[in-house]
Write an enzyme that holds these catalytic residues in place. Structure first.
Site, PDB file in Angstrom:
ATOM      1  CG  ASP A  90      -1.811   1.112   1.377  1.00 23.35           C
ATOM      2  OD1 ASP A  90      -2.690   1.293   0.494  1.00 23.35           O
ATOM      3  OD2 ASP A  90      -1.620   2.023   2.264  1.00 23.35           O
ATOM      4  CD  GLU A 148      -2.569   2.561  -3.157  1.00 23.08           C
ATOM      5  OE1 GLU A 148      -3.398   3.796  -3.284  1.00 23.08           O
ATOM      6  OE2 GLU A 148      -1.731   2.696  -2.240  1.00 23.08           O
TER       7      GLU A 148
END
Length: 669
Positions: free
Chosen positions: A304, A355
Site C-alpha cells: 500500500d 499501489e
C-alpha cells in the site's frame, strides 16, 4: 527454538537489516524449561518491565538489556493465551505501557494487550496448487481479482460481521460461482480502529482478532487453493498507527520512525512513517512480509501507498531535498528494491503488487532496469480517466474518446493491474453503479456492463471491489455488510449473473490474457469515431486464430448496419453482447453470423456489418476466416508507422546530441 539456533547471530543480523525471520526470537516464545522468554528491541529505554496476567501486572519481572538494544526476560509462570504488555521507562524517564511489536495475537479491539500465542503447525493440502504454480508463468495467465474488506462483506442476522471462519464457508463458494481467479483482502493485520479499514496497523505479525485466528486464515487459504483460487493480502510497510501505546517513539526516541520529525509525521493519514533506512526496521518489515507469505502460503502481497514511501514531497507538510537535491526518498526506494529482491529470491512465484500513483520512477520489471522490482502496479490513471468518462453525458463523449484510449499508448510502460477499487466507492464518490451517467436505472446498469466489459477486454490484469459485481447502489460502508438484499431486484440479480459470465468469458479466451505484455496483444481498428462514438479494437492471443473483435457503443443510440474493418475475410460470430436479456438488456437473439465484404476501412480492405446496441458492447470471434489472407493496406500502414518511428528516434538522437554539445560549450565557458 530449533536445533542449531544461534541467538547471538540472529540478533546481529537483525541489527544489520539482514534478518528476515526476526519473529522467531523477538516477542514471546516457549522457554527452555518452563514458561516463556520475552524479547523486545528498545535500544534507548532506561528500563523495561514485563507485566501481564502471569504476574498480576506487577513490576517483578525487570528485563535485562543485551546486545543490539534487545531486552529480555524469562517469565516461568507465563502460559499460552495470557495477556501481557511491556512497561517501558523511556529515554526521558516517562513511563508508557507498550504492545509487543512481534506479538502473534492481540485482544480484540478496543482492548489492546498482546497475547502469548503459539501458532500450531498446520497440515497443508495445497501441494498440487503450489507445484502447478511453480511451473507456470503468471504473466501469461488470467488474473481477475475480487477485492474484499473482510469486516464488511456480509453480516449475520444480529448485525455481527463475518469472521474468517464464516468467509471460508461462504466466500469461497461465491468466488467459485463468480469465476474469480484471485481474492485480495484489505489488511488482515491487527489494527485498533475499524474506520482505518486496516491501513493503520499495530500488529505486523498478528491476524486481527476481530476477524479470527491464524489457524482459521491458514484453513481459508488452503481451501482457496483447493478450489484454484489465489490469495493476496494488502500490507502496509510505509506508515503505522500513531497510538501512544503501540509503535511510535517506542523507547522515547525515534525508534521505528525517522529522526527528522517532518519525515516521521504523516500528516495526511495521521500516522507515523517508518524509517526505511534503519537496519532494524528493515529486518522488522521484511520479517513481517516473509511471515505472511510463508506462514499462510500467500500467493501475493499488495504494498500500500508506495508513492508515500518513495517521494519526500508526497505528504502535505514541509520536506527537505535529498543529498542530490531531488524529491526521491532514497531510503524508501532502496528498501522497496531490497524487499522485492529478497522475496523474489526466496519465493519467485509470489506476486508483488504496488499501489503507486505517479510516473516518476519505474515500478515494475527487473531490478537491473533500475525499477523498484514489483511484478504489477495499479493503473490509477486508467481508473480515474475511465470513471470520469462514464460519468459524462453521452452527447459529449465523442470528443473525449482519448480518456478511454490514452492508456493504450502507455500500457507497456509497466505491468499493470486495472483496478476498480475500494477507494473509488467511498467518501462521497458514489458506488460504481451510481457513478454511471443519468438517473435511469436501466441505462446505469447498461453502462456498468459496458464498463466492466471494457475492463475485461483492455490489456492488463483486473481488480473489482466487492459490491460492484452486482451493482450495489449505495457507497461501501466499512461497518456493515453489502446490500445483498438488493439481489431481490431483477436488475441487480441479472448484473451479478452478467459479471459471473463475463469472468468466465475472460478465463476461457486466451486472447484476453496470453500476450498482454506484448505489443501485438492490442490492434486498434478505430479509436476516432467521434460521430457514432464507437470504439473498435482486436485482442490477440499467441495463435493466429485466437483473436476477438471488440465493438463498444458509448451512446444511447443503437447503430444498425454499422461497418468495421477486420483483418481477414470470412465469417465472424457474435460471442458476447452486454445487452442480452439474461444480463438485464432487451436483446433476445445475438447478431446473425457476419460475413465480410471487400471494402476499404482505415487500415483494412475487408469490412463486416453488424448492429451495435445502445450503450452496449459486442464481441465477435472468427468462425471461418482465411488466416493466410494478406491485408496489404494494413501492412502498408505498419510499414509507414515503422518509418515514422525511426524518423522520430533519429530526430530525438540528433536533439540529444545537439543538447550534449551545447552543454559542453556552456561548461567550457
Amino acid at each position: 527454538m530449533t536445533a542449531g539456533f544461534d541467538l547471538s547471530q540472529e540478533m546481529e543480523t537483525f541489527a544489520r537489516g539482514e534478518n528476515f525471520h526476526a519473529q522467531t526470537f523477538l516477542g514471546a516464545h516457549p522457554a527452555a524449561k518452563a514458561g516463556y522468554v520475552f524479547r523486545v528491541w528498545a535500544p534507548k529505554a532506561q528500563q523495561i518491565w514485563l507485566v501481564g496476567e502471569f504476574n498480576d501486572w506487577q513490576e517483578d519481572l525487570p528485563m535485562k538489556l543485551g546486545d543490539h538494544g534487545i531486552w529480555s526476560v524469562v517469565a516461568p509462570n507465563a502460559k499460552h493465551g495470557q495477556m501481557y504488555k511491556f512497561k517501558v521507562k523511556q529515554h526521558d524517564g516517562r513511563i508508557v505501557y507498550k504492545i509487543d511489536p512481534f506479538a502473534f495475537r492481540f485482544e480484540e479491539r478496543p482492548n489492546d494487550a498482546s497475547i502469548i500465542y503459539d501458532i500450531p503447525e498446520y497440515k497443508w493440502h495445497d501441494g498440487l496448487w503450489r507445484g502447478r504454480h511453480k511451473r507456470s508463468n503468471y504473466f501469461e495467465r488470467p488474473m481477475n481479482i475480487y477485492e474484499i474488506h473482510p469486516g464488511s462483506w456480509k453480516s449475520h442476522a444480529d448485525g455481527t460481521l463475518y469472521t474468517i471462519g464464516d468467509l471460508t464457508k461462504e466466500l469461497i463458494p461465491y468466488l467459485k460461482k463468480m469465476n474469480y481467479t484471485h481474492v485480495e483482502f484489505m489488511p488482515l493485520m491487527e489494527h485498533p480502529l475499524g474506520a482505518s479499514w486496516g491501513y493503520q496497523l499495530i500488529g505486523y505479525f498478528a491476524v486481527s482478532s476481530a476477524y479470527g485466528t491464524p489457524e482459521e486464515f491458514q484453513a481459508f487459504v488452503d481451501a482457496c487453493h483447493k478450489e484454484n483460487i489465489a490469495v493476496i493480502v494488502d500490507w502496509v510497510p510505509g506508515h503505522f498507527c500513531i497510538n501512544d501505546d503501540t509503535l511510535p517513539y517506542y523507547d522515547g526516541t525515534p525508534t521505528f520512525e525517522y529522526e527528522d520529525p517532518d519525515r516521521a509525521k504523516n500528516i495526511g493519514w495521521g500516522s507515523q512513517n517508518f524509517d526505511l533506512g534503519k537496519p532494524e526496521v528493515q529486518s522488522f518489515l521484511l520479517s513481517s512480509a516473509f511471515f505472511w507469505i510463508e506462514k499462510f502460503h500467500l500467493d501475493g502481497l499488495r504494498v500500500d501507498a508506495v508513492s508515500n514511501m518513495i517521494y519526500l514531497d508526497y505528504d502535505e507538510g514541509p520536506w527537505k531535498p535529498n543529498i542530490y537535491g531531488g524529491n526521491r526518498n532514497l531510503e524508501g526506494w532502496h528498501f522497496l528494491r531490497k524487499l522485492n529482491k529478497e522475496v523474489k529470491f526466496a519465493h519467485p512465484k509470489v506476486v508483488l503488487i504496488a499501489e503507486e500513483s505517479s510516473a516518476g520512477t519505474k515500478v515494475t520489471g527487473m531490478l537491473e532496469e533500475d525499477s523498484l522490482g514489483f511484478d504489477y502496479k495499479w493503473n490509477m490513471g486508467w481508473m480515474n480517466d475511465v470513471l470520469n468518462f462514464y460519468q459524462m453525458d453521452p452527447l459529449f463523449r465523442g470528443d473525449h474518446l482519448d480518456m478511454l484510449t490514452f492508456s493504450w499508448m502507455y500500457r507497456l510502460s509497466e505491468n499493470y493491474i486495472l483496478p476498480l477499487s475500494h477507494d473509488e466507492v467511498v467518501h462521497g464518490k458514489k458506488s460504481l453503479l451510481h457513478k454511471m451517467w443519468g438517473g435511469d436505472r436501466y441505462k446505469q446498469f447498461a453502462q456498468l456492463r459496458n464498463l466492466l466489459t471494457y475492463q475485461i477486454t483492455h490489456p492488463g490484469k483486473k481488480l473489482l471491489f466487492m459490491g460492484g459485481e452486482f451493482g450495489q447502489f449505495i457507497e461501501w460502508r466499512y461497518y456493515e455488510g453489502l446490500t445483498w438484499d438488493s439481489l431481490d431486484d431483477e436488475l441487480n440479480k441479472k448484473m451479478q449473473h452478467f459479471t459471473a459470465k463475463l469472468n468466465e468469458f475472460y478465463r476461457e479466451h486466451r486472447a484476453l490474457w496470453e500476450l498482454e505484455d506484448k505489443e501485438e496483444s492490442l490492434e486498434v481498428i478505430d479509436a476516432n469515431n467521434k460521430t457514432a462514438t464507437i470504439l473498435s479494437f482486436i485482442r490477440h492471443g499467441k495463435r493466429k486464430k485466437d483473436f476477438l473483435v471488440v465493438v463498444m457503443n458509448l451512446t444511447t443510440i443503437e447503430q444498425q448496419n454499422f461497418e468495421i474493418g477486420v483483418p481477414y475475410p470470412g465469417s465472424y460470430r457474435e460471442v458476447w453482447n452486454t445487452e442480452m436479456e439474461e444480463f438485464g438488456g432487451t436483446w433476445t437473439k445475438h447478431n446473425p453470423l457476419a460475413k465480410t465484404k471487400e471494402k476499404v476501412f482505415k487500415n483494412y480492405d475487408q469490412v463486416l456489418s453488424l448492429t451495435v446496441p445502445a450503450l452496449g458492447v459486442v464481441i465477435l470471434k472468427p468462425e471461418d476466416v482465411n488466416l493466410r489472407y494478406v491485408n496489404k493496406k494494413y501492412l502498408e500502414s505498419k510499414k509507414a508507422k515503422k518509418v515514422k518511428a525511426k524518423a522520430v528516434t533519429k530526430k530525438q538522437k540528433q536533439q540529444s546530441k545537439g543538447g550534449k554539445g551545447r552543454q559542453e560549450k556552456r561548461l567550457e565557458k
